[in-house]
Design an enzyme around this catalytic site. Structure first.
Site, PDB file in Angstrom:
ATOM      1  N   HIS A  52      -0.271  -1.845 -20.863  1.00  0.00           N
ATOM      2  CA  HIS A  52      -0.991  -3.101 -21.070  1.00  0.00           C
ATOM      3  C   HIS A  52      -0.466  -3.863 -22.289  1.00  0.00           C
ATOM      4  CE1 HIS A  52      -4.969  -5.151 -22.320  1.00  0.00           C
ATOM      5  NE2 HIS A  52      -4.551  -5.777 -21.242  1.00  0.00           N
ATOM      6  N   HIS A  94      -1.622 -13.328 -25.605  1.00  0.00           N
ATOM      7  CA  HIS A  94      -2.884 -13.113 -24.911  1.00  0.00           C
ATOM      8  C   HIS A  94      -3.917 -14.189 -25.223  1.00  0.00           C
ATOM      9  CE1 HIS A  94      -6.981 -11.611 -24.346  1.00  0.00           C
ATOM     10  NE2 HIS A  94      -6.486 -11.009 -23.276  1.00  0.00           N
TER      11      HIS A  94
END
Length: 302
Positions: A52, A94
């Protein structure tokens, strides 16, 4: 990815004007394990282990160091997040602000709230994206999508590609696909077994499917079981947070076929401990997205 209340927006997203979708071409789903021994394993090994934002427990997220760390640890699948700068470049980040993972507040103190979309590519290239994590990573930069794809290719890795907050960046799906095409990631080999494109936005996933119906897509969220058939028309995966799923929910996903005529899949996130990894593996999930891929790999192989 962050957990969010997807259920509240499900009806609105599905109710949005549906795109006219061209016929989907047949696509074999990737059955290659992310573990180092994958080459000699069964073609149907599950679940895949996806690093991730790279191996983000061990290197600063969404940097080249993070995907290099995943490669060094033997993980072929990585996940990233894509946003757009003021001058139209796609970068790997992100949050929609630069504050949490860079020194933007120090370099540009008068530019609050430090939104990605308010900074040029050249300005973002000046930022230190590693020191917040550890002095060892001082000087790491925010990669452009082109730089990132070059490194993923060099590392012989595979990618779960996320359009982050696409509602902020009109047309980002077409732009992202064009970058992927130029970097050689939309040929048959990559599309068939090395790429998944996902988003929390059903409209964004629909757009990707309409533009390139051969690409495997994923919707991030946990729609009601009754709504799953509608998602299966444009999404090959339902990628839910691990706390929101159960054995019966995974079975409901697997009972349906996605737009390529293959069983619908589920990659669950963000699983960082052994107990949770064993639990979701027991449900039969197809992939586990994790900051600690080594912990998950060990847990599900015991």
């Amino acid at each position: 990815m962050y957990a969010r209340a997807a259920a509240a927006t499900t009806a609105a997203l599905l109710g949005a004007g549906a795109l006219a979708l061209p016929s989907a071409t047949a696509q074999a789903s990737d059955r290659t394990s992310a573990q180092p021994s994958a080459q000699s394993s069964s073609a149907y090994d599950r679940p895949l282990v996806v690093a991730h934002r790279g191996a983000s427990a061990y290197a600063p997220e969404n940097t080249l160091s993070a995907i290099d760390k995943a490669a060094d640890m033997g993980f072929r699948w990585v996940e990233n997040d894509v946003q757009r700068t003021k001058d139209g470049e796609l970068v790997i980040m992100h949050d929609d602000t630069l504050k949490r993972t860079t020194n933007v507040e120090e370099l540009f103190p008068d530019r609050a709230p430090w939104k990605v979309a308010d900074f040029t590519t050249a300005e973002i290239a000046r930022l230190d994206a590693g020191s917040w994590f550890s002095p060892k990573y001082a000087g790491q930069r925010v990669p452009t999508l082109k730089q990132y794809m070059n490194r993923v290719s060099r590392n012989h890795q595979k990618l779960v590609f996320e359009f982050k907050k696409p509602e902020l960046y009109p047309g980002i799906e077409k732009q992202g696909l064009e970058v992927l095409r130029k970097e050689g990631w939309l040929d048959r080999k990559h599309v068939r077994s090395k790429l998944v494109i996902q988003s929390f936005s059903a409209d964004s996933v629909k757009t990707v499917h309409a533009l390139r119906p051969d690409i495997k897509t994923g919707f991030l969220g946990t729609p009601a079981v009754a709504d799953l058939p509608a998602y299966a028309k444009f999404s090959d995966q339902i990628n839910s947070t691990h706390g929101s799923i159960s054995n019966s929910y995974v079975a409901a996903i697997h009972s349906l076929k996605g737009p390529h005529g293959k069983p619908l899949e589920i990659f669950t996130w963000t699983v960082n401990d052994a107990a949770s990894a064993r639990r979701v593996a027991g449900f039969g999930v197809d992939g586990i997205i994790t900051n600690t891929p080594d912990v998950v790999r060990k847990a599900i192989s015991e």
